[in-house]
Every structure is written in structure tokens, then in C-alpha cells.
Motif scaffolding. Structure first.
Motif, PDB file in Angstrom:
ATOM      1  N   LEU A  30      -9.673 -93.311 -83.692  1.00  7.93           N
ATOM      2  CA  LEU A  30     -11.381 -92.660 -83.935  1.00  7.93           C
ATOM      3  C   LEU A  30     -12.303 -93.427 -82.627  1.00  7.93           C
ATOM      4  CD1 LEU A  30     -14.114 -92.648 -85.029  1.00  7.93           C
ATOM      5  CD2 LEU A  30     -13.855 -94.660 -86.360  1.00  7.93           C
ATOM      6  N   ARG A  31     -11.684 -95.112 -82.395  1.00  7.38           N
ATOM      7  CA  ARG A  31     -12.277 -95.790 -81.254  1.00  7.38           C
ATOM      8  C   ARG A  31     -12.597 -95.547 -80.329  1.00  7.38           C
ATOM      9  NH1 ARG A  31     -11.184 -99.757 -84.812  1.00  7.38           N
ATOM     10  NH2 ARG A  31      -9.207 -99.995 -83.603  1.00  7.38           N
ATOM     11  N   GLY A  32     -10.787 -94.392 -80.046  1.00  5.15           N
ATOM     12  CA  GLY A  32     -10.802 -93.717 -78.728  1.00  5.15           C
ATOM     13  C   GLY A  32     -11.557 -92.429 -78.463  1.00  5.15           C
ATOM     14  N   VAL A  33     -11.341 -91.832 -79.030  1.00 11.26           N
ATOM     15  CA  VAL A  33     -12.543 -90.498 -78.704  1.00 11.26           C
ATOM     16  C   VAL A  33     -13.428 -90.201 -79.432  1.00 11.26           C
ATOM     17  CG1 VAL A  33      -9.860 -89.063 -79.897  1.00 11.26           C
ATOM     18  CG2 VAL A  33     -12.128 -89.441 -81.801  1.00 11.26           C
ATOM     19  N   LEU A  34     -14.723 -90.886 -79.582  1.00 14.84           N
ATOM     20  CA  LEU A  34     -16.053 -90.959 -80.697  1.00 14.84           C
ATOM     21  C   LEU A  34     -16.433 -91.321 -79.155  1.00 14.84           C
ATOM     22  CD1 LEU A  34     -17.934 -90.989 -82.299  1.00 14.84           C
ATOM     23  CD2 LEU A  34     -17.848 -93.468 -82.806  1.00 14.84           C
ATOM     24  N   PRO A  35     -16.717 -92.196 -78.142  1.00  6.94           N
ATOM     25  CA  PRO A  35     -17.311 -91.793 -77.069  1.00  6.94           C
ATOM     26  C   PRO A  35     -16.795 -90.360 -76.335  1.00  6.94           C
ATOM     27  CG  PRO A  35     -15.802 -93.633 -76.825  1.00  6.94           C
ATOM     28  CD  PRO A  35     -15.214 -93.153 -78.001  1.00  6.94           C
ATOM     29  N   GLU A  36     -16.008 -89.828 -76.303  1.00 10.86           N
ATOM     30  CA  GLU A  36     -16.038 -88.516 -75.522  1.00 10.86           C
ATOM     31  C   GLU A  36     -16.895 -87.378 -76.183  1.00 10.86           C
ATOM     32  OE1 GLU A  36     -14.295 -87.931 -72.984  1.00 10.86           O
ATOM     33  OE2 GLU A  36     -13.790 -90.347 -73.256  1.00 10.86           O
ATOM     34  N   THR A  37     -17.687 -87.498 -77.946  1.00 13.62           N
ATOM     35  CA  THR A  37     -18.446 -86.266 -78.337  1.00 13.62           C
ATOM     36  C   THR A  37     -19.694 -86.894 -77.871  1.00 13.62           C
ATOM     37  OG1 THR A  37     -16.202 -84.943 -79.687  1.00 13.62           O
ATOM     38  CG2 THR A  37     -19.203 -85.682 -80.885  1.00 13.62           C
ATOM     39  N   ALA A  38     -19.338 -88.803 -78.582  1.00 11.20           N
ATOM     40  CA  ALA A  38     -20.506 -89.010 -77.971  1.00 11.20           C
ATOM     41  C   ALA A  38     -21.671 -88.782 -76.596  1.00 11.20           C
ATOM     42  CB  ALA A  38     -21.105 -90.280 -78.394  1.00 11.20           C
ATOM     43  N   ARG A  39     -21.198 -89.353 -75.401  1.00  4.66           N
ATOM     44  CA  ARG A  39     -21.871 -88.940 -74.427  1.00  4.66           C
ATOM     45  C   ARG A  39     -22.271 -88.219 -74.318  1.00  4.66           C
ATOM     46  NH1 ARG A  39     -16.440 -88.582 -71.278  1.00  4.66           N
ATOM     47  NH2 ARG A  39     -16.777 -91.276 -71.649  1.00  4.66           N
ATOM     48  N   HIS A  40     -21.896 -86.851 -75.331  1.00  7.04           N
ATOM     49  CA  HIS A  40     -23.033 -84.727 -74.685  1.00  7.04           C
ATOM     50  C   HIS A  40     -23.160 -84.505 -75.654  1.00  7.04           C
ATOM     51  CE1 HIS A  40     -19.633 -84.257 -71.474  1.00  7.04           C
ATOM     52  NE2 HIS A  40     -20.575 -85.121 -70.823  1.00  7.04           N
ATOM     53  N   PHE A  41     -23.011 -85.298 -77.311  1.00  8.54           N
ATOM     54  CA  PHE A  41     -23.649 -84.338 -78.426  1.00  8.54           C
ATOM     55  C   PHE A  41     -24.358 -85.365 -79.241  1.00  8.54           C
ATOM     56  CE2 PHE A  41     -20.131 -82.287 -77.575  1.00  8.54           C
ATOM     57  CZ  PHE A  41     -19.844 -80.632 -77.461  1.00  8.54           C
ATOM     58  N   GLY A  42     -25.476 -85.301 -79.785  1.00 10.49           N
ATOM     59  CA  GLY A  42     -26.542 -85.827 -80.837  1.00 10.49           C
ATOM     60  C   GLY A  42     -25.794 -85.564 -81.947  1.00 10.49           C
ATOM     61  N   ARG A  43     -25.570 -84.398 -82.557  1.00  9.80           N
ATOM     62  CA  ARG A  43     -24.940 -85.043 -84.493  1.00  9.80           C
ATOM     63  C   ARG A  43     -23.439 -83.733 -84.009  1.00  9.80           C
ATOM     64  NH1 ARG A  43     -30.747 -83.123 -86.009  1.00  9.80           N
ATOM     65  NH2 ARG A  43     -30.181 -81.113 -84.245  1.00  9.80           N
ATOM     66  N   ALA A  44     -22.712 -84.631 -85.026  1.00 13.55           N
ATOM     67  CA  ALA A  44     -21.708 -83.997 -85.341  1.00 13.55           C
ATOM     68  C   ALA A  44     -21.334 -83.732 -86.783  1.00 13.55           C
ATOM     69  CB  ALA A  44     -20.399 -84.003 -84.477  1.00 13.55           C
ATOM     70  N   ILE A  45     -21.025 -82.641 -87.484  1.00 10.72           N
ATOM     71  CA  ILE A  45     -19.961 -82.244 -88.670  1.00 10.72           C
ATOM     72  C   ILE A  45     -18.820 -82.740 -89.224  1.00 10.72           C
ATOM     73  CG2 ILE A  45     -19.341 -81.192 -90.639  1.00 10.72           C
ATOM     74  CD1 ILE A  45     -22.084 -80.389 -90.819  1.00 10.72           C
ATOM     75  N   VAL A  46     -18.982 -84.495 -89.353  1.00 12.38           N
ATOM     76  CA  VAL A  46     -17.719 -84.862 -89.537  1.00 12.38           C
ATOM     77  C   VAL A  46     -16.665 -84.296 -90.480  1.00 12.38           C
ATOM     78  CG1 VAL A  46     -16.286 -87.334 -88.882  1.00 12.38           C
ATOM     79  CG2 VAL A  46     -18.837 -86.655 -87.769  1.00 12.38           C
ATOM     80  N   MET A  47     -15.801 -84.285 -89.992  1.00 16.18           N
ATOM     81  CA  MET A  47     -14.445 -83.309 -91.654  1.00 16.18           C
ATOM     82  C   MET A  47     -13.670 -84.472 -92.193  1.00 16.18           C
ATOM     83  SD  MET A  47     -13.687 -80.289 -91.476  1.00 16.18           S
ATOM     84  CE  MET A  47     -16.348 -80.100 -91.412  1.00 16.18           C
ATOM     85  N   PRO A  48     -14.094 -84.206 -93.077  1.00 15.09           N
ATOM     86  CA  PRO A  48     -12.826 -85.215 -94.145  1.00 15.09           C
ATOM     87  C   PRO A  48     -11.634 -85.463 -93.873  1.00 15.09           C
ATOM     88  CG  PRO A  48     -14.097 -83.607 -95.539  1.00 15.09           C
ATOM     89  CD  PRO A  48     -14.204 -82.745 -94.033  1.00 15.09           C
ATOM     90  N   ASN A  49     -10.817 -84.843 -93.409  1.00 17.75           N
ATOM     91  CA  ASN A  49      -9.416 -84.299 -94.256  1.00 17.75           C
ATOM     92  C   ASN A  49      -8.797 -85.391 -93.367  1.00 17.75           C
ATOM     93  OD1 ASN A  49      -9.959 -83.816 -91.790  1.00 17.75           O
ATOM     94  ND2 ASN A  49      -7.998 -82.644 -91.479  1.00 17.75           N
ATOM     95  N   LEU A  50      -9.392 -87.123 -94.072  1.00 16.89           N
ATOM     96  CA  LEU A  50      -8.964 -88.438 -93.467  1.00 16.89           C
ATOM     97  C   LEU A  50      -7.240 -88.687 -93.914  1.00 16.89           C
ATOM     98  CD1 LEU A  50     -11.696 -90.653 -92.816  1.00 16.89           C
ATOM     99  CD2 LEU A  50     -10.253 -89.681 -91.020  1.00 16.89           C
ATOM    100  N   VAL A  51      -6.285 -89.348 -94.391  1.00 14.61           N
ATOM    101  CA  VAL A  51      -5.168 -89.554 -95.494  1.00 14.61           C
ATOM    102  C   VAL A  51      -4.913 -91.485 -95.853  1.00 14.61           C
ATOM    103  CG1 VAL A  51      -3.148 -89.688 -95.832  1.00 14.61           C
ATOM    104  CG2 VAL A  51      -4.236 -88.372 -93.687  1.00 14.61           C
TER     105      VAL A  51
END
Ligand code: DOR
Ligand code: ZN
Length: 345
Positions: free
Chosen positions: A23-44
Motif C-alpha cells: 500500500l505504501r509503495g503503490v498509493l503515491p502512484e494513484t494519488a499523484r493523478h487521481f482525486g478519488r478511487a473505489i478501493v477494492m476490498p479483496n484483502l486477506v
């Protein structure tokens, strides 16, 4: 030739962020360009209750870079034990935006999904009453059904009966991959929308299998024939309000992708908007990029478009890293197979 394009800040209506170091690695890649995201719940284990969703949202917010302009929109993972009142309360107080339906066994971490649709009837009826969207992974899991047919069969066997049994239920067909999916949405005007991923607009099944097996193009639903890709491009660039971007950016480490039984998922968050601008430009539909990335999805979810804008500039082909190093390990970035000229400012 158009050289700059300013559009409302996009939203990603289907995204996997995972947890912890990933999460810490990939989140900045989305947050850079996107305002919101529907976040999928398929964690374990999966995000099944409102309390799980709020705790996950807090972990996402804590992982955001300083000053990021990004709001996660949370989803609940529908199980046969889901409580209709927990779902309704979470929607009405704004902690959750949608419920996600995975047929059991359809994809990554879907073992707790739904086997018997009668057991979720109460939840679906309650959602229809309050207008809460259901995001659907539209593939049957019947081992008798060929993997390339699983979406088309799902529409006939599951989706259409489910929508008839629950009038007023608002459904998002997630990551459609076929002309059947496009046609179903196009023919049913009420209470239905569909997300389309960046990669399904760009690759077909040859990309996965011809000239060597390419694990980084493997995802679910699996990419189909070229004629289906063309139907998806037509839908995405049509301006039709029911089609909107859900990248399904789904990071797995290279080790998890490249093994003898590699995971499904394509990580496209870093270059998605550049890929889409290139694609819409090639289709001579750059003027409709904003509808697809920034307007249609918000409208379906009953939200205002983002007030902020982003500007894309056409220039020399972009340099971007082939892999993103995360604390969980390296993750390969989607390779569209063509140069990307559109830079996001
Ligand atoms: O390719 C996929 N990856 N499809 C899904 O539906 C799930 C996702 C994941 O979580 O990795
Ligand atoms: Zn997904």
C-alpha cells in the motif's frame, strides 16, 4: 495537433491498493493523478464489515504522501453472512460507497465470495432501496465454462437474472472485456454502468500468449480477442455516460507474477493516464477523454466531478521506470507496447 489538454482531475472507479508495505509503495502512484478511487476490498482477510472498511480507510489515509489530494472510496466484500443493516448504515453515513460481489473462486482472494445468490438477497434488496451501487466481478466460476467465455456466460446466467430479481439495484459491471459486456450495458439503460480498464483497451489475448508467455499481461477477466478490444475502445471513446475508467491496477510482486502459477493482475497506476491519452488521440477522440476519466463515473456514483484539474502535455516519449520498488518487492509497470507522448503535469 493538440499539444495540451486540461481536464477535471480523474477518478479511478476500480483500484487495488493492498495493505502494509505494498500500500505504501503503490498509493503515491494513484494519488499523484487521481482525486478519488473505489478501493477494492479483496484483502486477506477481506474487508467485510463497515468497521473493517473504516479501519482500512484510515490505513490508506495514513499512507498518503503529504499534501496529496486524494480520497479513497471504500467498498465492502459481499459474503453470504453480510448484514444488510451494517451495509445500509455504512452507506448512509458515508463510510462506504459500494458493495463488491465476487462469485466465489473467480479471482485473487475471492474464496469468501458468493456461492448461493439466494443468501445475499436481503442485502441486495436493501441496497436497491437506498440506491447503493453493487460492483460486480462478472465471471462465472463453473470449471466447465471456458475461461474466455466466462464473462458472456455470467451475463446470461447470473447478471441478468439478478437484475430482474432486484429491480432498482444499481450495478457496475466491473472491468468488462467483451463486446457482450458492452452490448449488455448499451441495451439496458437504467441502473447499469461499466468500468473499463486501461489494459483491456490496449491488449488482446495474443499479447499474453504469442511469442512467449507474458505474465505481466495476465489478469482476470483475461484479455479476449481483438474484436472485443475494439468494442471496448468504441465504448470508452463514445462519450456514453455509462462507461467509465476503472483501471483495476492490481499490484503483485514480480516473484508472485513470474512463478509457475502466477497471480492475475496488471499494475498500471503510474502510466494509465498517459496510455489513455495516447489511445484517445489515436481514435481521434481526445475531446472525450475527460468524460471517460473524470465525469461519467462521478455521475453514476452521484458525486460531483473533482473541482481540481490536471493538464496533459504532448512531448517527447516519456521515460518511466519498468518496475516500481515497493517495500514488498519490485512490481512491474504495465507496458502498453507503444511510446507514451502525453505527460501529466
Ligand atoms: O487481475 C485481477 N487482479 N483481477 C481481479 O479481479 C483481482 C485482481 C487482484 O486483486 O489482483
Ligand atoms: Zn479488480
Amino acid at each position: 495537433m493538440i499539444r495540451t489538454l486540461t481536464i477535471r482531475r480523474p477518478d479511478d472507479w476500480h483500484l487495488h491498493l493492498r495493505d502494509g508495505a505494498m500500500l505504501r509503495g503503490v498509493l503515491p502512484e494513484t494519488a499523484r493523478h487521481f482525486g478519488r478511487a473505489i478501493v477494492m476490498p479483496n484483502l486477506v482477510p477481506p474487508v467485510v464489515t463497515a468497521a473493517d472498511a473504516v479501519a482500512y480507510r484510515d490505513r490508506i489515509l495514513a499512507a498518503l504522501p503529504e499534501g496529496a489530494d486524494f480520497t479513497p472510496l471504500m467498498t465492502l466484500y459481499l459474503t453470504e453472512q453480510t448484514d444488510p443493516e451494517d451495509v445500509a448504515a455504512a452507506y448512509q453515513d458515508g463510510s462506504v460507497a459500494a458493495v463488491k460481489l465476487y462469485p466465489a473462486g473467480a479471482t485473487t482472494n475471492s474464496a469468501s465470495g458468493v456461492r448461493d445468490f439466494d443468501k445475499v438477497r436481503g442485502v441486495l434488496d436493501r441496497m436497491a432501496e437506498i440506491g447503493m451501487p453493487l460492483c460486480v466481478h462478472g465471471e462465472v466460476t463453473d470449471p466447465e465454462v471456458d475461461i474466455f467465455d466466462r464473462e458472456a456466460v455470467f451475463i446470461d446466467r447470473v447478471l441478468d437474472p439478478l437484475r430482474r430479481a432486484t429491480p432498482g439495484l444499481r450495478v457496475v459491471m466491473e472491468h468488462i472485456t467483451t463486446s457482450d459486456g458492452v452490448a449488455y450495458v448499451a441495451d439496458h439503460h437504467k441502473d447499469i454502468g461499466a468500468t473499463i480498464t486501461t489494459h483491456h483497451l490496449i491488449i488482446n489475448r495474443n499479447h499474453i500468449l504469442a511469442g512467449g508467455i507474458r505474465p505481466h499481461y495476465y489478469c482476470l477477466p483475461v484479455a479476449k480477442r481483438e474484436k472485443h478490444r475494439i468494442a471496448l475502445v468504441e465504448a470508452a471513446t463514445s462519450g456514453d455516460r455509462r462507461f467509465f475508467l476503472g483501471t483495476d491496477s492490481a499490484p503483485h510482486t514480480d516473484a508472485a507474477k513470474q512463478g509457475a502459477c502466477g497471480c492475475a493482475g496488471i499494475f498500471s497506476a503510474p502510466n494509465t493516464l498517459s496510455c489513455l491519452a495516447e489511445l484517445f488521440e489515436a481514435a481521434d477522440r481526445l475531446d472525450r477523454l475527460e468524460r471517460f476519466t473524470s465525469l461519467n463515473g462521478a455521475e453514476f456514483y452521484g458525486l460531483k466531478p473533482n473541482a481540481a484539474t490536471i493538464t496533459l502535455t504532448r512531448g517527447d516519449p516519456m521515460d518511466y521506470p519498468e518496475t516500481l520498488d515497493t517495500g514488498a518487492g519490485p512490481v512491474t509497470v504495465f507496458d502498453p507496447g507503444f511510446p507514451l507522448h502525453w505527460h501529466v503535469a
